[in-house]
Scaffold this motif. Structure first.
Motif, short mmCIF file in Angstrom:
data_model
loop_
_atom_site.label_atom_id
_atom_site.label_comp_id
_atom_site.label_asym_id
_atom_site.label_seq_id
_atom_site.Cartn_x
_atom_site.Cartn_y
_atom_site.Cartn_z
N GLY A 1 0.78 -1.23 0.00
CA GLY A 1 0.00 0.00 0.00
C GLY A 1 0.81 1.28 0.00
N LEU A 2 2.11 1.21 -0.29
CA LEU A 2 2.93 2.42 -0.28
C LEU A 2 3.12 3.03 -1.66
N VAL A 3 2.84 2.26 -2.69
CA VAL A 3 3.07 2.69 -4.07
C VAL A 3 1.84 2.33 -4.89
N GLU A 4 1.55 3.14 -5.90
CA GLU A 4 0.52 2.76 -6.87
C GLU A 4 1.12 2.87 -8.26
N THR A 5 0.69 1.99 -9.14
CA THR A 5 1.23 1.98 -10.50
C THR A 5 0.11 2.15 -11.52
N SER A 6 0.51 2.67 -12.69
CA SER A 6 -0.42 2.80 -13.81
C SER A 6 0.39 2.56 -15.08
N PRO A 7 -0.28 2.14 -16.17
CA PRO A 7 0.45 1.82 -17.40
C PRO A 7 1.28 2.98 -17.95
N HIS A 8 0.81 4.20 -17.79
CA HIS A 8 1.48 5.33 -18.41
C HIS A 8 2.47 6.05 -17.49
N ARG A 9 2.19 6.03 -16.18
CA ARG A 9 3.05 6.75 -15.24
C ARG A 9 4.07 5.86 -14.57
N GLY A 10 3.85 4.55 -14.58
CA GLY A 10 4.73 3.66 -13.83
C GLY A 10 4.38 3.73 -12.35
N GLY A 11 5.39 3.60 -11.48
CA GLY A 11 5.15 3.62 -10.04
C GLY A 11 5.33 4.99 -9.44
#
Length: 229
Positions: free
Chosen positions: A62-72
């Motif tokens: 729960g410390l990081v979130e990722t997305s396809p375009h932004r990464g982590g």
């Protein structure tokens, strides 16, 4: 943290994960900070694979979130999410406090004094991150005495998720010079332990967490444009 042929890959992965987690918890990587894999690999002296794996592990806790375009990116919790976390903490930590006070032995009580002294030293040095480390260890000492490691592990996970908020609060108190509130809760807990008064300890835990909940609610009550982003 140089990667060598003789060093097991799992060990390198653990080292990278711990290094990145420490930077997030200390505030060196603040909320919203983008985790660029190649840059981190160069900074930590390793290949990109352990960094990718560590980002995935940090997302799991729960410390990081990722997305396809932004990464982590380091996760930024909304006030609403924090309120939910603190509501669960209130339930779990009051129970853990009562159970822990009943089971704490002389060695555990001595550990409370050690952690409290370390907290005072950290505040005197203006080190909010180290203060929080020892604050959590003081509480964990009490909670662990209750004999339920699953409960303690669950509470520790919640601490990780709201660490950035706790760090901001401690730093603001240090900047303002308003230090007594940063020690008041622990003093009350230790007095309750010495008296063998589990209900007084429960009240101390409830007051501390309820105060935090009210601070979060005050953010929710502000106009949208005045909320911290």
């Amino acid at each position: 943290m140089t990667e060598t042929a003789g060093e097991p890959g799992v060990r390198i992965g653990d080292q990278v994960f711990e290094a990145m987690q420490a930077k997030i918890l200390s505030g060196e990587y603040p909320s919203g900070h983008r985790l660029r894999i190649r840059q981190l690999a160069a900074e930590l002296g390793t290949s990109v694979m352990p960094v990718r794996e560590s980002i995935a592990r940090l997302e799991e806790v729960g410390l990081v979130e990722t997305s396809p375009h932004r990464g982590g990116v380091v996760k930024a919790f909304t006030a609403e999410e924090l309120l939910q976390i603190y509501a669960v903490r209130l339930l779990l930590e009051t129970e853990a406090t009562v159970n822990g006070v009943a089971g704490l032995d002389a060695d555990g009580r001595a550990r409370l004094d050690e952690e409290f002294t370390a907290m005072e030293s950290a505040l005197a040095a203006g080190d909010a991150s180290t203060y929080l480390d020892h604050d959590e260890e003081l509480l964990a000492t009490i909670y662990s005495a209750g004999g339920n490691p699953v409960l303690v592990d669950t509470i520790r996970m919640l601490w990780l998720r709201c660490r950035a908020y706790k760090l901001v609060g401690a730093r603001r108190a240090l900047e303002s010079g308003d230090l007594p509130p940063l020690l008041e809760h622990q003093r009350r807990l230790m007095e309750a332990v010495d008296a063998g008064d589990a209900e007084a300890a429960r009240t101390a835990a409830e007051l501390s967490l309820s105060d935090a909940i009210e601070r979060i609610r005050s953010v929710l009550d502000r106009p949208e444009g005045n909320r911290p982003g």
